[in-house]
Design a protein around this motif. Structure first.
Motif, PDB file in Angstrom:
ATOM      1  N   ILE A  61     -10.621  -3.823   1.791  1.00 53.16           N
ATOM      2  CA  ILE A  61     -10.628  -4.264   3.192  1.00 53.16           C
ATOM      3  C   ILE A  61     -12.062  -4.647   3.546  1.00 53.16           C
ATOM      4  CG2 ILE A  61     -10.241  -3.603   5.599  1.00 53.16           C
ATOM      5  CD1 ILE A  61      -8.144  -1.631   4.637  1.00 53.16           C
ATOM      6  N   ASN A  63     -14.815  -4.676   5.751  1.00 56.31           N
ATOM      7  CA  ASN A  63     -15.275  -4.052   6.991  1.00 56.31           C
ATOM      8  C   ASN A  63     -16.728  -4.404   7.315  1.00 56.31           C
ATOM      9  OD1 ASN A  63     -16.185  -2.409   4.803  1.00 56.31           O
ATOM     10  ND2 ASN A  63     -16.666  -0.772   6.251  1.00 56.31           N
ATOM     11  N   ASP A  82     -11.283   3.734   7.231  1.00 53.52           N
ATOM     12  CA  ASP A  82     -10.151   2.965   6.706  1.00 53.52           C
ATOM     13  C   ASP A  82      -9.341   3.790   5.701  1.00 53.52           C
ATOM     14  OD1 ASP A  82     -10.791   0.711   8.191  1.00 53.52           O
ATOM     15  OD2 ASP A  82     -12.148  -0.065   6.656  1.00 53.52           O
ATOM     16  N   LEU A 268      -1.461  -4.361   5.313  1.00 54.46           N
ATOM     17  CA  LEU A 268      -2.918  -4.433   5.305  1.00 54.46           C
ATOM     18  C   LEU A 268      -3.418  -5.551   6.210  1.00 54.46           C
ATOM     19  CD1 LEU A 268      -3.971  -3.927   1.564  1.00 54.46           C
ATOM     20  CD2 LEU A 268      -4.254  -2.326   3.457  1.00 54.46           C
ATOM     21  N   GLN A 269      -2.743  -6.696   6.159  1.00 52.86           N
ATOM     22  CA  GLN A 269      -3.121  -7.794   7.050  1.00 52.86           C
ATOM     23  C   GLN A 269      -2.994  -7.364   8.506  1.00 52.86           C
ATOM     24  OE1 GLN A 269      -4.249 -10.915   6.651  1.00 52.86           O
ATOM     25  NE2 GLN A 269      -4.183 -11.144   4.424  1.00 52.86           N
ATOM     26  N   ALA A 272      -5.853  -4.903   9.432  1.00 53.93           N
ATOM     27  CA  ALA A 272      -7.125  -5.577   9.651  1.00 53.93           C
ATOM     28  C   ALA A 272      -7.104  -6.377  10.959  1.00 53.93           C
ATOM     29  CB  ALA A 272      -7.444  -6.495   8.472  1.00 53.93           C
ATOM     30  N   PRO A 285      -8.823 -11.213   9.333  1.00 52.31           N
ATOM     31  CA  PRO A 285      -8.468 -10.212   8.315  1.00 52.31           C
ATOM     32  C   PRO A 285      -8.763 -10.721   6.909  1.00 52.31           C
ATOM     33  CG  PRO A 285      -6.747 -10.347   9.967  1.00 52.31           C
ATOM     34  CD  PRO A 285      -7.710 -11.452  10.275  1.00 52.31           C
ATOM     35  N   VAL A 287      -8.330  -9.027   3.231  1.00 48.50           N
ATOM     36  CA  VAL A 287      -7.897  -7.878   2.432  1.00 48.50           C
ATOM     37  C   VAL A 287      -7.453  -8.356   1.058  1.00 48.50           C
ATOM     38  CG1 VAL A 287      -7.180  -6.570   4.479  1.00 48.50           C
ATOM     39  CG2 VAL A 287      -5.514  -8.007   3.279  1.00 48.50           C
TER      40      VAL A 287
END
Length: 435
Positions: A61, A63, A82, A268-269, A272, A285, A287
Motif C-alpha cells: 500500500i 502510504n 495499515d 485494498l483499492q 486506500a 489509491p 496498491v
C-alpha cells in the motif's frame, strides 16, 4: 548391436589417446562450469513453497505518495496503522502481519549460556498459511493473538538445545527476561529463498529459531530487527513511531482462488480510497498484491551475478562443444578406410550413424565423469565467488549428479551429428580403390 557398438566405443577411447583426452577435458570442463553455476542459480531461483506459491500474496500500500515512491511502485513494507487495519478487516481466508525480532534465550540450565535467536513476530494464521510442519504441538489460536498471550513456537534446533529434543509443549522458556509457554515445536523448516521476508534477508538467511505473537511483541515494545524506513521524522517515543508513516512490517494473505484474489484487490483499492477521503492520502489509491514467485522476482532475490555466471558458463560449454565437433571430425575421418570396408560389406548408413553416435556417447560419458568430479570441486568452492549464505545452498545432490551426466552425454552426441554425417558419406569404392 548397442552393446557391441558400446564396446567399440570403449576401445576407440584407447585408439587415439591424445584426441580422446582433449575431447574428455573439453567436455568435462565445459559441463563442470555450467553445472556449478547452475547449482547456485537453481538454489536461488527455487520455488520455496510450490504447493501454495500461487495462493499466497504479499500486500503493498502506497502510504508515502508519488514523490517518495520508486517510479510509481509502492514500498515493499507497511506501517503499523495499515497492518492493523488489514488484520482487523479480515478480508482474506488467512492473513498475517510480521516483522523480525531479535531475542535472547536464557536457558534454565545454569551450565548453558544465554544466546541470541533469529525470530519473527507473527499472527497465528502464519503457521497454516506457510505450511509449517510441526514435530510437537502447533501454533496458537486467534484468541491468544487477541489476548497478547506470552506463547512461542520454537524450531527443532532450539528445542534440541534447551530441552534435549523432548516434547516441550506446555513448558516455558525465558526470552529477554519474559517467560513464554511453548505451544509447538517446528520440524525441519527452512524455505529457500525465505519468501515471506526477502525485504530484510534478501531471501537468504539463517533458519528461523522461533515465532511469537505480533500483538505480544508490540505490547512489549519490541522494535524491528530489520529495516525501518521513514520519509519524515516520526517524533519521539514508541507511540509516535508506531503511529507514524514509517514502514517496517510485511503483510501476507492467503487467497485460494482467482475470485478471492480479485475480491481482496478490490478491498485494498477501497481501503486506500477511504484513506484518501479521510485526508491521510493525497493521491489516488496505489496498491499491489503479488504471489510468491512474482514477489521474489520483484525483490530481485536471484543475484545478478548468478545469472551472469550461468550465461558465461553456458557460453564456455558451447565453445567446448564446438572444439569437440572438430576433434570428433578428425577422429572419425581418420577411420575412412574402415568405414569404406564396412559399407562394402553391406553396412547401411544408419548402422554407421548408430556406431559413431554411440561411440561419441562413450566419450561424453567419460567427459561427464570428469565433469562430475570438477563440479564437486566447483560447488565446494563457490563461496569464493558468492555470498556465503548463498554459496551454502549449492549442493551436489542426486539430481545434479544425474543432470551433469545427462548434459555431458547429450551434448557430446549432439556435437557428433555433423562428424557422423560426414563419416556416413564416405564412398566405399573410393576407399577400396585408394587402399
Amino acid at each position: 548391436m548397442f552393446a557391441y557398438y558400446f564396446q567399440l566405443g570403449l576401445r576407440s577411447l584407447r585408439r587415439n589417446p591424445i584426441l580422446t583426452a582433449l575431447m574428455v577435458m573439453a567436455i568435462g570442463f565445459g559441463v563442470a562450469a555450467s553445472m556449478t553455476t547452475y547449482s547456485v542459480f537453481r538454489a536461488t531461483s527455487n520455488n520455496p513453497i510450490p504447493q501454495k506459491s500461487s495462493q499466497l500474496f504479499a500486500v503493498q500500500i502506497d502510504n508515502w505518495g508519488p514523490e517518495d515512491n520508486d517510479k510509481g511502485e509502492p514500498a515493499s513494507s507497511l506501517n503499523y496503522t495499515d497492518s492493523i487495519a488489514l488484520m482487523k478487516a479480515h478480508k482474506a481466508k488467512r492473513q498475517t502481519a510480521l516483522y523480525p525480532v531479535g531475542l535472547a534465550a536464557v536457558p534454565a540450565d545454569a551450565n548453558l549460556l544465554p544466546f541470541r535467536t533469529n525470530g519473527y513476530a507473527v499472527y497465528g494464521d502464519a503457521f497454516p498459511m506457510f505450511d509449517m510442519p510441526f514435530l510437537y504441538g502447533g501454533g496458537w489460536s486467534s484468541a491468544e493473538d487477541d489476548g497478547h498471550a506470552a506463547v512461542v513456537v520454537i524450531a527443532r534446533s532450539i528445542n534440541d538445545k534447551l530441552f534435549n529434543g523432548a516434547n516441550s509443549v506446555g513448558r516455558e522458556i525465558n526470552l529477554d527476561g519474559h517467560n513464554y509457554r511453548v505451544t509447538g515445536v517446528l520440524d525441519s523448516w527452512d524455505p529457500k529463498p525465505l519468501f515471506f521476508d526477502p525485504v530484510n534477508t534478501s531471501g537468504f538467511d539463517d533458519p528461523v529459531d522461533l515465532f511469537i505473537p505480533f500483538t505480544r511483541a508490540i505490547e512489549l515494545k519490541m522494535s524491528t530487527n530489520g529495516n525501518n524506513n521513514c520519509n519524515k521524522n516520526p517524533g519521539d517515543g514508541w507511540d509516535a513511531w508506531l503511529h507514524s508513516e514509517c514502514i517496517w512490517a510485511q503483510f501476507w494473505v492467503e487467497a485460494p482462488s482467482k475470485a478471492d484474489v480479485d475480491t481482496y484487490r478490490q478491498f485494498l483499492q477501497g481501503y486506500a480510497a477511504e484513506q484518501q477521503r479521510a485526508g491521510r492520502f493525497h493521491w489516488a489509491p496505489n496498491v499491489r498484491t503479488r504471489d510468491v514467485m512474482d514477489w521474489l522476482d520483484h525483490q530481485n532475490v536471484v543475484p545478478a551475478e548468478s545469472k551472469i555466471s550461468l550465461l558465461v558458463a553456458m557460453g564456455f560449454l558451447l565453445i567446448c562443444l564446438v572444439n569437440t565437433v572438430g576433434l570428433l571430425l578428425a577422429k572419425f575421418m581418420r577411420r575412412a578406410p574402415e568405414i569404406g570396408v564396412r559399407r562394402a560389406l553391406g553396412a547401411s548408413r544408419r548402422e554407421i550413424y548408430g556406431q559413431f553416435l554411440i561411440e561419441a556417447g562413450t566419450v561424453g560419458l567419460a567427459g561427464g565423469l570428469l565433469g562430475l568430479l570438477l563440479t564437486g570441486l566447483g560447488v565446494f568452492g563457490v563461496s569464493l565467488v558468492f555470498d556465503p549464505k548463498i554459496a551454502r545452498l549449492a549442493t551436489l545432490d542426486a539430481s545434479l549428479v544425474a543432470l551433469t551426466m545427462l548434459v555431458a552425454v547429450l551434448a557430446t552426441v549432439l556435437a557428433a551429428f555433423y562428424p557422423t554425417w560426414r563419416a556416413a558419406q564416405v564412398q566405399p569404392a573410393w576407399q577400396l580403390k585408394s587402399n
